[in-house]
Design a protein around this motif. Structure first.
Motif, PDB file in Angstrom:
ATOM      1  N   GLY A   1      -3.778   5.384   2.590  1.00  0.00           N
ATOM      2  CA  GLY A   1      -3.776   4.021   2.110  1.00  0.00           C
ATOM      3  C   GLY A   1      -4.209   3.119   3.355  1.00  0.00           C
ATOM      4  N   ALA A   2      -4.859   2.000   2.912  1.00  0.00           N
ATOM      5  CA  ALA A   2      -5.324   0.816   3.711  1.00  0.00           C
ATOM      6  C   ALA A   2      -5.082  -0.261   2.975  1.00  0.00           C
ATOM      7  N   ALA A   3      -4.718  -1.234   3.755  1.00  0.00           N
ATOM      8  CA  ALA A   3      -4.461  -2.847   3.326  1.00  0.00           C
ATOM      9  C   ALA A   3      -5.160  -3.692   4.248  1.00  0.00           C
ATOM     10  N   VAL A   4      -6.022  -4.584   3.899  1.00  0.00           N
ATOM     11  CA  VAL A   4      -6.502  -5.480   5.077  1.00  0.00           C
ATOM     12  C   VAL A   4      -6.885  -6.893   4.621  1.00  0.00           C
TER      13      VAL A   4
ATOM     14  N   ILE B   1       0.768  -1.049  -0.008  1.00  0.00           N
ATOM     15  CA  ILE B   1       0.178   0.088   0.078  1.00  0.00           C
ATOM     16  C   ILE B   1       0.813   1.276  -0.056  1.00  0.00           C
ATOM     17  N   THR B   2       2.068   1.099   0.662  1.00  0.00           N
ATOM     18  CA  THR B   2       2.700   2.321   0.467  1.00  0.00           C
ATOM     19  C   THR B   2       3.763   2.669  -0.686  1.00  0.00           C
ATOM     20  N   LYS B   3       3.658   1.560  -1.403  1.00  0.00           N
ATOM     21  CA  LYS B   3       4.361   1.479  -2.741  1.00  0.00           C
ATOM     22  C   LYS B   3       3.257   1.874  -3.739  1.00  0.00           C
TER      23      LYS B   3
ATOM     24  N   PHE C   1      -7.208   1.538  -1.401  1.00  0.00           N
ATOM     25  CA  PHE C   1      -7.798   0.662  -0.576  1.00  0.00           C
ATOM     26  C   PHE C   1      -7.664  -0.713  -1.039  1.00  0.00           C
ATOM     27  N   ILE C   2      -6.735  -1.660  -0.533  1.00  0.00           N
ATOM     28  CA  ILE C   2      -6.699  -3.208  -0.873  1.00  0.00           C
ATOM     29  C   ILE C   2      -7.048  -4.013   0.074  1.00  0.00           C
TER      30      ILE C   2
END
Length: 325
Positions: free
Chosen positions: A253-256, A111-113, A276-277
């Motif tokens: 951003g968020a990754a869950v 998410i940070t990339k 969002f991923i």
């Protein structure tokens, strides 16, 4: 006479081999216990991968002697009812900590990339997505670990090895443990961690105290442009507030790996957001972890069915029940 074990869904192959050798096995491929109640009434044991078992269901199954969860999450089991009915709830602690930790760190990098959006846009011919400049380096940035159990500790270790500054919030862990044993930054208040960190990774269970913990008030306390990773439980985040924070850019951003509903609701507004991923609650499902988890889950189930007081249960007081005297 062989015991009968009902499974909501099959485990990894090594666990299934062990189970088939020692029990009659029914694989329901169904998470709704009410619709498979007739099979459950015949079962001596239940291995519950997906779904929920309530007091009402348990009371209809007097033959049920053990409930097993492949992992450590038991928010889908009525523990009080199981204990009162003399049913040990078997868990598989420590088998997935590395897999979940690696997944959390991998999602933080994804998410940070801005990897997922960049892949999508590139595959559609938008090479200029590279000029969005959404990616950041994580070296020397600050990461907050919320929940410092075995998975939180493993995740913190990987982030630290990648030269990030690790902050910790866990009301059940002392400042001395965090600072003296692990050399991380301790926070007595969650709000202080949220305002200090560039990334947070969530690792707490679903409990009355944690459900809905991340609401609009908490998002307001966060550092602008924060990134969020959640490989814990979906219901610790209020999804409407989550959506608004992502849409506004408060959360960059968020990754869950989890949402409130499972399977995930593909109509959720979260899936409309480019920042969002999600993965389908698969953080623990590496081959190595699945093997360890399946074996330990089956071993515990069979031990209880043999009348052994298996130690890896979440309700050890159950062995005081008259069924065990």
């Amino acid at each position: 006479m062989a015991k009968t074990v009902l499974m909501s869904h099959a485990l990894y192959e090594t666990g299934m081999e062990l189970l088939y050798k020692n029990a009659n096995v029914i694989v329901a491929n169904n998470s709704d216990m009410s619709t498979i109640i007739n099979d459950l009434k015949k079962a001596d044991g239940l291995i519950l991968r997906v779904g929920r078992i309530t007091r009402e269901i348990m009371e209809q199954c007097p033959n049920l002697k053990v409930i097993a969860r492949p992992g450590v999450g038991v928010d889908n089991v009525d523990l009080q009812a199981a204990t009162e009915l003399g049913i040990p709830v078997v868990i598989a602690p420590g088998t997935n900590k590395r897999s979940v930790a690696e997944h959390a760190v991998g999602m933080a990098y994804a998410i940070t990339k801005n990897i997922v959006e960049s892949h999508k846009e590139t595959s559609e011919g938008n090479f200029n997505i590279r000029n969005k400049y959404m990616a950041i380096e994580l070296e020397q940035h600050h990461v907050g670990i919320v929940g410092f159990g075995s998975i939180g500790k493993e995740t913190a270790k990987i982030f630290s090895n990648n030269e990030m500054h690790v902050h910790v919030y866990d009301p059940f862990i002392s400042q001395e443990v965090v600072e003296k044993e692990h050399h991380y930054i301790y926070h007595a208040e969650l709000a202080d961690l949220l305002s200090a960190c560039d990334v947070i990774s969530l690792h707490m269970p679903s409990l009355p105290e944690t459900q809905g913990m991340f609401n609009a008030e908490r998002f307001a306390q966060m550092k602008d442009g924060i990134f969020i990773v959640n490989c814990a439980r979906g219901d610790i985040i209020v999804e409407e507030a989550f959506y608004e924070a992502l849409k506004s850019g408060k959360v960059a951003g968020a990754a869950v790996d989890v949402l409130c509903s499972e399977p995930m609701d593909i109509n959720s507004k979260l899936f409309t957001l480019p920042n969002f991923i999600a993965t389908p609650h698969m953080a623990a499902l590496t081959k190595e972890s699945a093997d360890r988890t399946a074996r330990l889950t089956v071993e515990g189930t069979l031990a209880v069915l043999r009348g052994e007081k298996w130690d890896k249960v979440v309700n050890p007081e159950v062995y005081q029940h008259k069924r065990w005297q």
